[in-house]
Design an enzyme around this catalytic site. Structure first.
Site, PDB file in Angstrom:
ATOM      1  N   SER A 107      -2.645  26.598 -13.885  1.00 43.19           N
ATOM      2  CA  SER A 107      -3.368  27.123 -12.757  1.00 43.19           C
ATOM      3  C   SER A 107      -3.461  26.267 -11.463  1.00 43.19           C
ATOM      4  CB  SER A 107      -4.655  27.742 -13.228  1.00 43.19           C
ATOM      5  OG  SER A 107      -5.735  27.967 -12.203  1.00 43.19           O
ATOM      6  N   TYR A 130      -2.652  30.635  -6.246  1.00 42.41           N
ATOM      7  CA  TYR A 130      -3.439  31.376  -5.499  1.00 42.41           C
ATOM      8  C   TYR A 130      -3.104  31.304  -3.967  1.00 42.41           C
ATOM      9  CZ  TYR A 130      -6.366  32.430  -9.512  1.00 42.41           C
ATOM     10  OH  TYR A 130      -6.860  32.831 -10.695  1.00 42.41           O
ATOM     11  N   THR A 156      -0.384  35.039  -8.378  1.00 42.65           N
ATOM     12  CA  THR A 156      -1.585  35.891  -8.565  1.00 42.65           C
ATOM     13  C   THR A 156      -2.169  36.968  -7.255  1.00 42.65           C
ATOM     14  OG1 THR A 156      -2.461  34.643 -10.589  1.00 42.65           O
ATOM     15  CG2 THR A 156      -3.974  36.127  -9.539  1.00 42.65           C
ATOM     16  N   LYS A 252       1.785  38.762 -10.923  1.00 41.26           N
ATOM     17  CA  LYS A 252       0.440  38.848 -11.510  1.00 41.26           C
ATOM     18  C   LYS A 252      -0.538  39.568 -10.947  1.00 41.26           C
ATOM     19  CE  LYS A 252      -2.472  36.201 -14.994  1.00 41.26           C
ATOM     20  NZ  LYS A 252      -3.878  36.566 -14.402  1.00 41.26           N
ATOM     21  N   HIS A 276      -6.809  40.763 -14.698  1.00 38.64           N
ATOM     22  CA  HIS A 276      -7.455  39.428 -14.490  1.00 38.64           C
ATOM     23  C   HIS A 276      -8.601  39.243 -15.662  1.00 38.64           C
ATOM     24  CE1 HIS A 276      -7.307  36.013 -11.705  1.00 38.64           C
ATOM     25  NE2 HIS A 276      -8.488  35.671 -12.367  1.00 38.64           N
TER      26      HIS A 276
END
Length: 381
Positions: A107, A130, A156, A252, A276
């Site tokens: 992540s 992100y 994402t 995603k 999520h």
């Protein structure tokens, strides 16, 4: 050591061994948590057809996800603060995934950095992105992922703004945890966790601190993060990121068929049906409920995966039967990590693989590639 037979056993041990704020971060949803609960309960409503007197020898769960050979159609999902569930958590999870033969995805909001994981693993892993307002930081982040030889980028799209998670607000979630009286009392009951954290330098968001402009410590990080998630994110940004990355791209956060078509048209290699983990829009449809419609809409044009609510190998098989050509697990491997470190992640993968393999046999199949929705009772999905 208790006998571990299923993912719930790992969850119970995780809760005992990890500070409350980090356990709650992993095991919670937004608002009333209705979508978080539905992700699991909707799987349970789907029933399997048992078959008998069929050849169950020489079974295989092997397949491919975006061209990568995997031991089963499961990858470790990108989860923020993983290194707060257990010291060096991302490194340990990546090692377990590599040894087992499934992908690991790091992540953006990890505690261990891209470089930390790359230096301590031998095979390429995936990186999750992100999109922040600071596009220069995003460019540098992508270049770092390239330098680390990450083999896919997971973009994402469902966190342009942060869903309200009541437990995180009540616990005063932070990394490292603020030394309030309540937190110190709770941490005093978690000696294994405290010892591990005392022995590692990795206690903050190392992909960000020292890399983002103006972020050199925890106090500046908090204000930067609160301001940086970009509510203006759009499909034009996806095109820009795809060109900048140049490799395998996975999108995603898809729950709607129209968005699935846009994802397919974007040139992405795969999309992940995801809400999520019930941590964003409470009241949204569960991932497994959304999956069949999205597969029907775009499944011939793009690889469709799903995450959310998977707690067993049976859930993986049900998702495959409904058209998912890959799944991602977040909470199950976090439970294992918080419970027993790298060994716990390995145990999680062993449990899921064993359940997948045995259930596949009971439904009359030896090769997961041949499993279809015929293994499911009509009217239950």
């Amino acid at each position: 050591m208790p006998i571990i037979t299923n993912i719930e056993d790992l969850r119970v041990l995780h809760q005992k061994r990890t500070p409350k704020m980090f356990y709650d971060y992993a095991d919670s949803g937004s608002w009333t948590e209705s979508t978080y609960r539905a992700n699991e309960s909707d799987f349970q409503k789907i029933k399997l057809r048992q078959r008998v007197a069929v050849d169950m020898t020489n079974r295989t769960t092997k397949t491919k996800m975006v061209g990568q050979e995997v031991a089963m159609p499961v990858a470790l999902a990108p989860t923020g603060l993983t290194g707060m569930q257990h010291a060096d958590g991302e490194i340990l999870a990546a090692k377990a995934a590599e040894k087992f033969g499934v992908p690991f995805c790091l992540s953006t909001m990890s505690i261990c950095s891209i470089e930390d994981v790359a230096e301590r693993t031998t095979k390429p892993f995936w990186f999750q992105l992100y999109v922040m307002k600071d596009r220069g930081f995003i460019e540098r982040l992508i270049e770092r992922a390239k330098a680390a030889k990450c083999s896919a980028l997971v973009l994402t799209l469902d966190l342009q703004i942060l869903g309200q998670r009541h437990k995180d607000l009540k616990n005063g979630l932070s990394a490292p945890p603020k030394l309030t009286i309540a937190n110190m009392i709770n941490m005093a009951t978690k000696p294994r966790w405290c010892l591990g954290m005392a022995m590692t330098p990795r206690r903050t968001f190392r992909n960000i601190v020292g890399h983002a402009t103006g972020v050199g410590n925890m106090s500046s990080l908090s204000s930067w993060t609160a301001e940086q998630f970009d509510p203006g994110l759009n499909w034009g940004d996806v095109e820009w990121i795809k060109k900048l990355w140049g490799g395998k791209l996975i999108i995603k956060g898809i729950l709607d068929e129209d968005d699935a078509r846009l994802a397919s048209n974007s040139g992405a290699d795969a999309l992940i049906v995801s809400n999520h983990g019930g941590r964003q829009l409470d009241g949204a449809i569960s991932s497994i409920k959304a999956l069949p419609g999205i597969v029907d809409a775009v499944g011939k044009d793009i690889e469709v995966w799903m995450d959310g609510g998977i707690r067993s190998g049976q859930d993986v098989l049900k998702a495959w039967a409904l058209g998912a050509r890959g799944t991602m697990i977040g909470r199950p491997f976090l439970y294992g990590l918080g419970a027993m470190g790298e060994a716990g992640v390995t145990k999680c993968l062993e449990i899921i693989h064993n359940e997948l393999d045995i259930t596949m046999a009971f439904t009359g199949h030896r090769d997961i590639q041949n499993v279809t929705k015929d293994i499911l009772y009509p009217g239950t999905f």
